[in-house]
Design an enzyme around this catalytic site. Structure first.
Site, PDB file in Angstrom:
ATOM      1  N   CYS A  22      49.225   6.773  57.457  1.00 62.98           N
ATOM      2  CA  CYS A  22      48.614   8.059  57.816  1.00 62.98           C
ATOM      3  C   CYS A  22      49.079   8.661  59.130  1.00 62.98           C
ATOM      4  O   CYS A  22      49.457   9.826  59.168  1.00 62.98           O
ATOM      5  CB  CYS A  22      47.095   7.916  57.850  1.00 62.98           C
ATOM      6  SG  CYS A  22      46.430   7.705  56.209  1.00 62.98           S
ATOM      7  N   ASN A  39      43.479  12.307  63.652  1.00 64.62           N
ATOM      8  CA  ASN A  39      44.583  11.344  63.607  1.00 64.62           C
ATOM      9  C   ASN A  39      45.503  11.495  64.813  1.00 64.62           C
ATOM     10  O   ASN A  39      46.016  10.497  65.333  1.00 64.62           O
ATOM     11  CB  ASN A  39      45.363  11.473  62.294  1.00 64.62           C
ATOM     12  CG  ASN A  39      44.674  10.696  61.175  1.00 64.62           C
ATOM     13  OD1 ASN A  39      43.709   9.969  61.420  1.00 64.62           O
ATOM     14  ND2 ASN A  39      45.145  10.853  59.955  1.00 64.62           N
ATOM     15  N   ALA A  56      46.915  -1.914  73.361  1.00 64.06           N
ATOM     16  CA  ALA A  56      48.374  -1.816  73.443  1.00 64.06           C
ATOM     17  C   ALA A  56      48.987  -2.857  72.512  1.00 64.06           C
ATOM     18  O   ALA A  56      48.362  -3.881  72.222  1.00 64.06           O
ATOM     19  CB  ALA A  56      48.821  -2.057  74.876  1.00 64.06           C
ATOM     20  N   VAL A  62      42.559   5.804  48.285  1.00 68.02           N
ATOM     21  CA  VAL A  62      41.380   6.626  48.597  1.00 68.02           C
ATOM     22  C   VAL A  62      40.506   6.800  47.361  1.00 68.02           C
ATOM     23  O   VAL A  62      39.278   6.661  47.418  1.00 68.02           O
ATOM     24  CB  VAL A  62      41.821   8.012  49.145  1.00 68.02           C
ATOM     25  CG1 VAL A  62      40.631   8.952  49.295  1.00 68.02           C
ATOM     26  CG2 VAL A  62      42.539   7.841  50.478  1.00 68.02           C
TER      27      VAL A  62
HETATM   28  C1  UDX Z   1      43.874   5.604  60.027  1.00 70.35           C
HETATM   29  C2  UDX Z   1      42.626   6.302  60.573  1.00 70.35           C
HETATM   30  O1  UDX Z   1      41.962   5.420  61.485  1.00 70.35           O
HETATM   31  C3  UDX Z   1      41.700   6.732  59.443  1.00 70.35           C
HETATM   32  O2  UDX Z   1      40.599   7.453  59.948  1.00 70.35           O
HETATM   33  C4  UDX Z   1      42.491   7.615  58.468  1.00 70.35           C
HETATM   34  O3  UDX Z   1      41.695   7.976  57.373  1.00 70.35           O
HETATM   35  C5  UDX Z   1      43.717   6.877  57.971  1.00 70.35           C
HETATM   36  O4  UDX Z   1      44.521   6.444  59.080  1.00 70.35           O
HETATM   37  P1  UDX Z   1      44.403   3.161  59.063  1.00 70.35           P
HETATM   38  O5  UDX Z   1      45.824   3.635  59.022  1.00 70.35           O
HETATM   39  O6  UDX Z   1      43.829   2.476  57.895  1.00 70.35           O
HETATM   40  O7  UDX Z   1      43.436   4.392  59.397  1.00 70.35           O
HETATM   41  O8  UDX Z   1      44.279   2.097  60.260  1.00 70.35           O
HETATM   42  P2  UDX Z   1      43.857   2.130  61.776  1.00 70.35           P
HETATM   43  O9  UDX Z   1      42.786   1.150  61.973  1.00 70.35           O
HETATM   44  O10 UDX Z   1      43.625   3.493  62.275  1.00 70.35           O
HETATM   45  O11 UDX Z   1      45.166   1.505  62.462  1.00 70.35           O
HETATM   46  C6  UDX Z   1      46.419   2.148  62.374  1.00 70.35           C
HETATM   47  C7  UDX Z   1      47.458   1.361  63.140  1.00 70.35           C
HETATM   48  O12 UDX Z   1      47.204   1.456  64.535  1.00 70.35           O
HETATM   49  C8  UDX Z   1      47.521  -0.133  62.828  1.00 70.35           C
HETATM   50  O13 UDX Z   1      48.872  -0.517  62.743  1.00 70.35           O
HETATM   51  C9  UDX Z   1      46.846  -0.789  64.013  1.00 70.35           C
HETATM   52  O14 UDX Z   1      47.322  -2.084  64.263  1.00 70.35           O
HETATM   53  C10 UDX Z   1      47.255   0.170  65.139  1.00 70.35           C
HETATM   54  N1  UDX Z   1      46.339   0.182  66.284  1.00 70.35           N
HETATM   55  C11 UDX Z   1      45.028   0.514  66.113  1.00 70.35           C
HETATM   56  C12 UDX Z   1      46.829  -0.116  67.553  1.00 70.35           C
HETATM   57  O15 UDX Z   1      48.024  -0.395  67.734  1.00 70.35           O
HETATM   58  N2  UDX Z   1      45.968  -0.068  68.625  1.00 70.35           N
HETATM   59  C13 UDX Z   1      44.652   0.273  68.485  1.00 70.35           C
HETATM   60  O16 UDX Z   1      43.945   0.305  69.506  1.00 70.35           O
HETATM   61  C14 UDX Z   1      44.164   0.565  67.184  1.00 70.35           C
END
Ligand code: UDX
Length: 468
Positions: free
Chosen positions: A271, A219, A263, A8
Site C-alpha cells: 500500500c 498513508n 526505524a 480486503v
Molecule cells: C498499511 C496501513 O497501515 C493501512 O492502514 C492500510 O490500509 C494499508 O497499508 P500494512 O501495509 O498492512 O498497512 O502494514 P503496516 O503495519 O502499515 O506496515 C507497513 C510497513 O511499514 C511494514 O513493512 C512495517 O514493517 C513497516 N513499519 C511500520 C516500519 O518500518 N516502522 C514502523 O514504525 C511501522
C-alpha cells in the site's frame, strides 16, 4: 455483497458475516471453488477460524449478475485491486507510471451503471476525484446508481482486529441517500457503540473527494513517519545516539504519539509505496502540484536497504563470495504476504555484488511463495530454490553475516550461541531492532542495529584454542 475476494474483500466479508449474510463475487473460478469448500486462501490471524465459523452466512459467486439475481436493493462493496499502472498502460494514458490502474474498478462500475436500486461502496483505493467523476457519469447517463466511498484501513497481520475495532469509519457521499442510510445501519449493527461519541469507532461522513483524500493522506502520514524515524536514526548512528530511545522520547508528546516511529530497513507492503505514488501522480495531473514529500519519503525508504548493504561492506569489505543469511521474507510479521518485502531489494543488491544468499521465514507458505516461479520471467520478486532454507539455522549455517529483515518474534528465540558455532563469520545486522543486543554479543557475535551506534560496543570472539 462484496466484489473482489482478495485480501480486503475476504477480511471485510468475514468481518461483516458476523451481522449480515454476505455474497462474495470473484472472477477467479479456482478461488471461488476453494472458498466454497471452506478453504481460506490467505493467512491472517484468526481469519480461517472466523471464516469457517461463519461459512453458512457466506455465499460465493463468479458472476456479479448471478449474485444480484434476486433483485434486492444492495450495498455492493467494491474491493478489487487497483495496482500501479503498467508502463504500457501509463504511456497509453499519458500518465507517469505512478498512477493507479482502475481497469477492474471500471469493469464493476460499468456493470452497475445499468442496474437499478444498487449502491457501489468503494473500498478499493482510488485516486481522489474518482467518486465525483463516477457520480457525474451516472447522472449524465440517467443511472440511479448510488455511490459511496468507504476506504479500508486494514493492517495486514492484524486485519481482522482492525476490521472489528477500527478507530474510525470514513464514509464519502455526494448527498444523503438510502445508500448512506443503509451503510450507517450496517455499521451500527456491526459496531453497537457507533453512536456513543466517546467510544471508537468514530463514524465520519464527508464529501466523496474528502474521503478519498483521507485514505491517501493517512498513508502518506504513516509512510512519512517511518522515513522520518529512519532519517533521524541514520543521524543517531553517526552521533552515537540510539533512535529507539530518541523516538520513545519524541512519541511521548501527546501531539506526536508513539506509533509508526520504528526505524528499520524500511516499509514494505502493497500500500504505502503504491498509494503515495498515486497521490503524487494525481496531484501532478489534476492540480499541477509537485508533492516532493513523496519523493523524499520514498528515497529515504530505498536508502535503508542501501545502508544495510553499506554496513556489510564496511564490516566485510568486498561482498564477492560473502554468504549472507536473510531472516524474514514476509513484508511484516504475522503475514505470509511478500509484496514490497525489503528482503527482495536487499537480495538483489547483494547478488549484484557477488554475495550468496540463504533466506528463511517462519511461515512455510511465505518460503514457498518466495521461490522463483520459472514462468515469472525474471521478476525481481523471487529467490532461487537453493536460496531459501527450511530452518533458521539452515539459513545461518556458514553465513558470514545475518540480516534481520522482518520483525518476526520467532527470531528472538534463535539460540545465538548455536548460531555463532554454525556461522562462518560473526556479524548480525538487525534491520528491525528486534533482537536483544546483549544476547547476540554474549554469543561472541557482533551486533549492529538500525539507528543505534554500536561500533564502540564491539566485542571480539574469544580466541579458539589450537585444538579447536
Ligand atoms: C498499511 C496501513 O497501515 C493501512 O492502514 C492500510 O490500509 C494499508 O497499508 P500494512 O501495509 O498492512 O498497512 O502494514 P503496516 O503495519 O502499515 O506496515 C507497513 C510497513 O511499514 C511494514 O513493512 C512495517 O514493517 C513497516 N513499519 C511500520 C516500519 O518500518 N516502522 C514502523 O514504525 C511501522
Amino acid at each position: 455483497m462484496i466484489v473482489g475476494a482478495g485480501y480486503v474483500g475476504l477480511v471485510t466479508g468475514v468481518g461483516l458475516a458476523r451481522v449480515r449474510e454476505v455474497r462474495l463475487v470473484d472472477r477467479n473460478p479456482s478461488l471461488i471453488e476453494k472458498l466454497k469448500v471452506g478453504h481460506m486462501p490467505i493467512f491472517e490471524p484468526d481469519l480461517e477460524t472466523q471464516f469457517k465459523e461463519n461459512l453458512d452466512k457466506l455465499a460465493f459467486f463468479e458472476e456479479l449478475d448471478d449474485a444480484l439475481a434476486d433483485g434486492r436493493p444492495e450495498l455492493i462493496f467494491i474491493a478489487v485491486d487497483t495496482p500501479k499502472s503498467s508502463s504500457a498502460a501509463s504511456a497509453r494514458n499519458g500518465a507517469d507510471g505512478n498512477s493507479a490502474d482502475l481497469a477492474k474498478v471500471r469493469a464493476v462500475i460499468d456493470q452497475l451503471l445499468d442496474r437499478s436500486g444498487v449502491a457501489a461502496v468503494m473500498k478499493s483505493t482510488v485516486p481522489p476525484g474518482t467518486g465525483a467523476a463516477i457520480v457525474a457519469e451516472a447522472k449524465r447517463r440517467g443511472s440511479d446508481l448510488a455511490y459511496l466511498s468507504c476506504p479500508e484501513f486494514l493492517q495486514e497481520g492484524s486485519a481482522l482486529a482492525s476490521c472489528k475495532e477500527p478507530d474510525r469509519i470514513i464514509v464519502g457521499r455526494d448527498e444523503p441517500s438510502w445508500a448512506s442510510e443503509a451503510l450507517r445501519e450496517l455499521h451500527a449493527d456491526a459496531y453497537p457503540a457507533l453512536d456513543e461519541s466517546s467510544v471508537k469507532p468514530q463514524y465520519m461522513e464527508m464529501a466523496l473527494t474528502n474521503a478519498e483524500m483521507v485514505k491517501h493522506a493517512s498513508n502518506l502520514q504513516l509512510a512519512s513517519r517511518i522515513s522520518y524515524a529512519n532519517e533521524i536514526g541514520n543521524l543517531c548512528e553517526e552521533l552515537g545516539a540510539d533512535v529507539t530511545e530518541v523516538m520513545a522520547g519524541v512519541g511521548a508528546d501527546d501531539r506526536i504519539g508513539p506509533s509508526f516511529l520504528d526505524a528499520g530497513i524500511g516499509f514494505g507492503g502493497s500500500c504505502f509505496d503504491k498509494d503515495i505514488r498515486a497521490l503524487k501522480s494525481v496531484a501532478k495531473d489534476r492540480a499541477q502540484i509537485d508533492i516532493s514529500l513523496v519523493d523524499t519519503v520514498l528515497a529515504i525508504n530505498e536508502g535503508q536497504v542501501d545502508r544495510v548493504i553499506g554496513k556489510l561492506e564496511r564490516r566485510l569489505g568486498d561482498l564477492e563470495g560473502i554468504r549472507v543469511a536473510i531472516l524474514g521474507l514476509a513484508f511484516k510479521p504475522d503475514t505470509s504476504d511478500l509484496r514490497g518485502s525489503r528482503a527482495f531489494p536487499l537480495a538483489d543488491g547483494l547478488r549484484s555484488r557477488g554475495a550468496t544468499l540463504r533466506a528463511w521465514d517462519p511461515r512455510a507458505d511465505a518460503r514457498e511463495a518466495a521461490v522463483r516461479n520459472p514462468s515469472s520471467n525474471g521478476s525481481p520478486e523471487w529467490m532461487a530454490e537453493e536460496e531459501v532454507a527450511s530452518t533458521a539455522l539452515g539459513a545461518i549455517e556458514n553465513a558470514d553475516a545475518v540480516v534481520v529483515v522482518t520483525g518476526w518474534p520467532e527470531f528472538t528465540e534463535i539460540d545465538w550461541c548455536e548460531a555463532a558455532t554454525a556461522m562462518r563469520g560473526r556479524l548480525v545486522i538487525d534491520g528491525r531492532n528486534l533482537l536483544e543486543p546483549e544476547a547476540v554479543r554474549e554469543a561472541g557475535l557482533e551486533y549492529e542495529g538500525t539507528g543505534r551506534e554500536s561500533r564502540g560496543l564491539f566485542r571480539p570472539l574469544p580466541q579458539a584454542t589450537p585444538e579447536g
